[in-house]
Structures are given as structure tokens and as C-alpha cells.
Design an enzyme around this catalytic site. Structure first.
Site, PDB file in Angstrom:
ATOM      1  N   THR A 173       0.936  -1.212  -0.256  1.00  0.00           N
ATOM      2  CA  THR A 173      -0.315  -0.388   0.267  1.00  0.00           C
ATOM      3  C   THR A 173       0.734   1.354   0.050  1.00  0.00           C
ATOM      4  O   THR A 173       1.308   1.510   1.066  1.00  0.00           O
ATOM      5  CB  THR A 173      -1.122   0.211   1.361  1.00  0.00           C
ATOM      6  OG1 THR A 173      -2.020  -1.514   0.944  1.00  0.00           O
ATOM      7  CG2 THR A 173      -2.329   1.122   1.014  1.00  0.00           C
ATOM      8  N   LYS A 189      -2.235   5.266   8.150  1.00  0.00           N
ATOM      9  CA  LYS A 189      -0.854   5.082   7.375  1.00  0.00           C
ATOM     10  C   LYS A 189      -1.975   5.371   6.262  1.00  0.00           C
ATOM     11  O   LYS A 189      -1.658   6.248   5.929  1.00  0.00           O
ATOM     12  CB  LYS A 189      -0.085   3.517   6.817  1.00  0.00           C
ATOM     13  CG  LYS A 189       0.445   3.826   5.207  1.00  0.00           C
ATOM     14  CD  LYS A 189       1.162   2.737   5.558  1.00  0.00           C
ATOM     15  CE  LYS A 189       1.712   2.148   3.660  1.00  0.00           C
ATOM     16  NZ  LYS A 189       2.267   0.920   3.962  1.00  0.00           N
ATOM     17  N   LYS A 231      -8.118   1.842  -3.236  1.00  0.00           N
ATOM     18  CA  LYS A 231      -7.612   0.777  -1.606  1.00  0.00           C
ATOM     19  C   LYS A 231      -7.767   2.185  -0.293  1.00  0.00           C
ATOM     20  O   LYS A 231      -8.169   2.134   0.214  1.00  0.00           O
ATOM     21  CB  LYS A 231      -5.447   1.051  -2.296  1.00  0.00           C
ATOM     22  CG  LYS A 231      -5.373   0.081  -0.109  1.00  0.00           C
ATOM     23  CD  LYS A 231      -5.519  -0.845   0.100  1.00  0.00           C
ATOM     24  CE  LYS A 231      -4.906  -0.628   1.894  1.00  0.00           C
ATOM     25  NZ  LYS A 231      -5.554  -2.214   2.435  1.00  0.00           N
TER      26      LYS A 231
HETATM   27  P1  NAD Z   1       5.595  -5.577   6.816  1.00  0.00           P
HETATM   28  O1  NAD Z   1       6.618  -5.012   7.498  1.00  0.00           O
HETATM   29  O2  NAD Z   1       5.658  -7.098   8.055  1.00  0.00           O
HETATM   30  O3  NAD Z   1       6.400  -6.768   5.727  1.00  0.00           O
HETATM   31  C1  NAD Z   1       7.481  -5.426   5.506  1.00  0.00           C
HETATM   32  C2  NAD Z   1       8.828  -6.340   4.822  1.00  0.00           C
HETATM   33  O4  NAD Z   1       9.732  -5.791   3.459  1.00  0.00           O
HETATM   34  C3  NAD Z   1       9.955  -6.665   5.496  1.00  0.00           C
HETATM   35  O5  NAD Z   1      10.351  -7.850   6.604  1.00  0.00           O
HETATM   36  C4  NAD Z   1      10.927  -5.440   5.696  1.00  0.00           C
HETATM   37  O6  NAD Z   1      12.168  -6.783   6.017  1.00  0.00           O
HETATM   38  C5  NAD Z   1      10.918  -5.577   4.161  1.00  0.00           C
HETATM   39  N1  NAD Z   1      12.139  -4.552   3.377  1.00  0.00           N
HETATM   40  C6  NAD Z   1      11.871  -3.283   3.460  1.00  0.00           C
HETATM   41  N2  NAD Z   1      13.052  -2.858   2.680  1.00  0.00           N
HETATM   42  C7  NAD Z   1      12.665  -3.761   1.479  1.00  0.00           C
HETATM   43  C8  NAD Z   1      13.982  -4.447   0.551  1.00  0.00           C
HETATM   44  N3  NAD Z   1      14.766  -3.406   0.509  1.00  0.00           N
HETATM   45  N4  NAD Z   1      14.669  -5.818  -0.152  1.00  0.00           N
HETATM   46  C9  NAD Z   1      13.917  -6.581   1.049  1.00  0.00           C
HETATM   47  N5  NAD Z   1      12.598  -6.797   1.761  1.00  0.00           N
HETATM   48  C10 NAD Z   1      12.630  -5.479   1.978  1.00  0.00           C
HETATM   49  O7  NAD Z   1       4.500  -5.083   6.913  1.00  0.00           O
HETATM   50  P2  NAD Z   1       3.336  -5.688   6.232  1.00  0.00           P
HETATM   51  O8  NAD Z   1       2.458  -5.874   7.409  1.00  0.00           O
HETATM   52  O9  NAD Z   1       3.727  -7.258   5.581  1.00  0.00           O
HETATM   53  O10 NAD Z   1       2.969  -5.181   4.773  1.00  0.00           O
HETATM   54  C11 NAD Z   1       3.385  -4.400   3.642  1.00  0.00           C
HETATM   55  C12 NAD Z   1       2.928  -3.444   2.669  1.00  0.00           C
HETATM   56  O11 NAD Z   1       1.146  -4.554   2.483  1.00  0.00           O
HETATM   57  C13 NAD Z   1       2.550  -2.129   3.654  1.00  0.00           C
HETATM   58  O12 NAD Z   1       2.426  -1.579   2.598  1.00  0.00           O
HETATM   59  C14 NAD Z   1       0.906  -2.292   4.551  1.00  0.00           C
HETATM   60  O13 NAD Z   1       0.501  -1.207   4.409  1.00  0.00           O
HETATM   61  C15 NAD Z   1       0.527  -3.128   3.507  1.00  0.00           C
HETATM   62  N6  NAD Z   1      -0.272  -3.734   3.636  1.00  0.00           N
HETATM   63  C16 NAD Z   1      -0.925  -4.411   5.000  1.00  0.00           C
HETATM   64  C17 NAD Z   1      -1.626  -5.092   6.120  1.00  0.00           C
HETATM   65  C18 NAD Z   1      -1.822  -6.172   7.026  1.00  0.00           C
HETATM   66  O14 NAD Z   1      -2.933  -5.955   7.610  1.00  0.00           O
HETATM   67  N7  NAD Z   1      -0.124  -5.891   7.688  1.00  0.00           N
HETATM   68  C19 NAD Z   1      -2.623  -5.439   4.723  1.00  0.00           C
HETATM   69  C20 NAD Z   1      -3.545  -4.454   3.915  1.00  0.00           C
HETATM   70  C21 NAD Z   1      -1.915  -4.298   3.155  1.00  0.00           C
END
Ligand code: NAD
Length: 305
Positions: free
Chosen positions: A94, A244, A169
């Protein structure tokens, strides 16, 4: 048809999404900066790469699932210097609409079809493979991506051109943030008027106040047993993630010149809720702040009324 997929970002969402692609028979090579995420991926049938570029090497498709727009632009900039033209790029994070369009421009310059495909459905949906995908990009890129999105989700929508998935979204989540606050205020007022929660729920859930925040995710314990209110407001959908998304909506509204006064108010209330130390709680827990304190002692008795 089985494909080779590079998956970058194996966090709470990306880990289980990549696992579902592997379960569907695709060859998945994953990368994350965090060692614990790589260990979990190994156990889920994902080959672990030493870098994002290594994960993308020889892949038909690369998926990114990263925290925010700057991470996506950074990773896509590196990818678009290396992957061959024709590699399909999908970003499911997102992010702000401008970063999404920037990523599309990088891909286009490289000759790579691309879609922004953010999700709703949370970590439960990611594990169960029941996410909703909202996609933006060309019809050709979408038709290539659709079977893969269906391996990770239940509903897949093509919303329009580059950035349209992110637009859908943040508009949806702005409705959700505003409607949740409205439902919380109604329950807080009802309590002060001596109205039982069940009575308010019974009336509003079949009347003009009906909405998802009330009938699927009721912010008080009792009427909807599966809602986080019955579980100490453990997420669910964390308040910090709602904040966010509301901030992304506000930034898009400012850029596009749209008036969103209730969206702005919702963002301020969730910012206050987070500043008070509740960012890790479910977003429906904001009812406790709106009441002016913690749940009243009558909460449990009213829940069973
Ligand atoms: P998270 O923080 O658990 O996962 C993100 C991952 O990206 C982390 O493990 C981090 O180490 C990795 N990362 C960051 N920079 C990187 C790079 N350069 N190379 C490789 N890996 C890298 O977050 P999440 O909950 O998995 O959410 C991910 C996305 O999905 C976000 O944009 C969030 O807003 C969206 N989202 C989350 C949810 C939810 O309920 N968690 C729901 C809908 C959307």
C-alpha cells in the site's frame, strides 16, 4: 502455467502470499532484509535469495510487498536496471499514488508490463489466500497478472490505468476509517443514553446506519462475536496501519485538490490514538478514546444484555 517468481518483502503479508504462490505450483525465490522472515520462507517452500536482484534473476514475474512508497521506488529502480524487457512487475504494497505511478514509469521505460495491486483482507486473508486485489495498469499487464493474483486472493478487480489500484485502496480505507469512528461515536452516545448495545445493534444493522464497521466488525463486545472487541482489541487491523492509509488519502486529496474534511478529521483522531500508545491495537479500539477513557465497568454486562 507454472512460472518462476521473484518475491521481495516476506513480512507479515508477503511471507504467506509467497507461500501460496509456491503452494499453487510456481517456483518462488524470495528475499527480505530480515533473517527471521527468510527462515519462515524456507519452511514454506520458498527458495531464499541473497538479494532482491538475485531473487529476480531469471524470473518471469517479480512481486514486491514492502512497507511504503520509498521502498518500492528504490527496489523497482534497481530491478529496472537489471531485469529483461517483458518481465512482469507487480507491486502489492500500500503506497501513495505518486510513488505507484513513478514505479510504473520505471517499468515502462524498461519495457516491462507492470501493475499496482494493493490488497485488503489483512494477514488472515494473506494466509488463507482470500485477499481482495485492486489493480491498476494496462489490460495486457492485468491479464498476465490475474492468474497469479487469484492464487493469492479470492477477488481480483482491474480498477483502471497506472495507480488506479492504489486510488481504490485509499478511497475504500478512508470510508472505513470514517465509518468506524461514526459507529464508535454512536455506541458511546447510546451508552450514555442508557441504550443497550444489543438494542442499538439490532436496530442500526437493519436500518440506514448499517455498514461493514457495524455488522462485520462491531467495535463493542457482544453483537458480532468474531470482532476484535471480543478479544481485547487485538488486531485485526492495527490502528497504525489505518493511520498510514488515512495519511495516504490526505496526501492524495491535497495533490488532487479534493475536499475530504471527514477524512482529515479521521486521520487526526487516529494520530492522537497512536500518540497515546495504541497504534498496535485494533483500529476499532478507538471507541475507548472516544468515550474519554477506558471501557466502562458496565462493558461486560452490557455485552451480554
Ligand atoms: P511488514 O513490515 O511485515 O513487511 C514488509 C517487509 O519488507 C519487511 O519484512 C521488511 O524487512 C521488508 N523490506 C523492506 N525493505 C526491503 C528491501 N529493500 N528488500 C527486501 N525486503 C525489504 O509489513 P506487512 O504487514 O507485510 O505489509 C506490507 C504492505 O502491505 C504494507 O504496504 C502495508 O501497508 C500493506 N498491507 C498490510 C496489511 C496488514 O494487515 N498487515 C493489510 C493490507 C495491506
Amino acid at each position: 502455467m507454472a512460472q518462476t517468481i521473484g518475491f521481495i518483502g516476506l513480512g507479515n503479508m508477503g511471507g504467506p502470499m509467497a507461500a501460496n504462490l509456491a503452494k499453487a505450483g510456481h517456483t518462488v525465490r524470495g528475499f527480505d532484509l530480515v533473517a527471521a522472515s527468510l527462515d519462515a520462507a524456507r519452511g514454506a517452500g520458498i527458495a531464499v535469495a541473497g538479494s532482491a536482484l538475485e531473487a529476480a534473476d531469471g524470473a518471469d514475474v517479480v512481486v514486491t510487498m514492502l512497507p511504503a512508497g520509498r521502498h518500492v521506488v528504490e527496489v523497482w529502480t534497481a530491478l529496472c536496471e537489471r531485469v529483461p524487457a517483458g518481465t512482469l512487475l507487480i507491486d502489492s504494497s500500500t503506497v501513495d499514488v505518486q510513488s505507484a505511478r513513478r514505479a510504473h514509469a520505471l517499468a515502462e521505460a524498461r519495457g516491462c508490463p507492470a501493475i499496482d495491486a494493493p490488497v485488503s483482507g489483512g494477514t488472515g486473508g494473506a494466509r488463507a489466500g482470500t485477499l481482495t486485489f485492486m489493480a491498476g495498469g494496462t489490460a495486457e499487464a492485468f491479464s498476465r497478472a490475474e492468474p497469479l493474483l487469484k492464487a493469492m486472493g479470492k477477488s481480483v478487480f482491474h480498477c483502471g490505468a497506472a495507480g488506479a489500484g492504489q486510488a481504490a485502496k485509499i478511497c475504500n480505507n478512508m470510508i472505513l476509517g470514517i465509518s468506524m469512528i461514526g459507529v464508535c461515536e454512536a455506541f458511546a452516545l447510546g451508552e450514555k443514553l442508557g441504550l443497550s448495545r444489543q438494542a442499538l445493534f439490532d436496530v442500526a444493522s437493519v436500518s440506514s446506519g448499517q455498514c461493514w464497521s457495524l455488522t462485520s466488525y462491531c467495535p463493542v463486545p457482544g453483537p458480532v462475536p468474531a470482532s476484535p472487541a471480543n478479544n481485547g482489541y487485538r488486531p485485526g487491523f492495527a490502528a497504525s496501519l489505518m493511520l498510514k492509509d488515512l495519511r495516504l488519502a490526505q496526501s492524495a486529496a491535497a495533490t488532487a485538490g479534493a475536499a475530504t474534511p471527514l477524512g482529515a478529521e479521521a486521520a487526526q483522531l487516529y494520530a492522537l490514538f497512536e500518540a497515546l500508545g495504541h497504534g498496535g491495537e485494533d483500529f476499532s479500539g478507538i471507541i475507548r478514546m472516544l468515550r474519554g477513557g477506558e471501557a466502562p465497568a458496565a462493558e461486560e454486562t452490557a455485552a451480554s444484555a
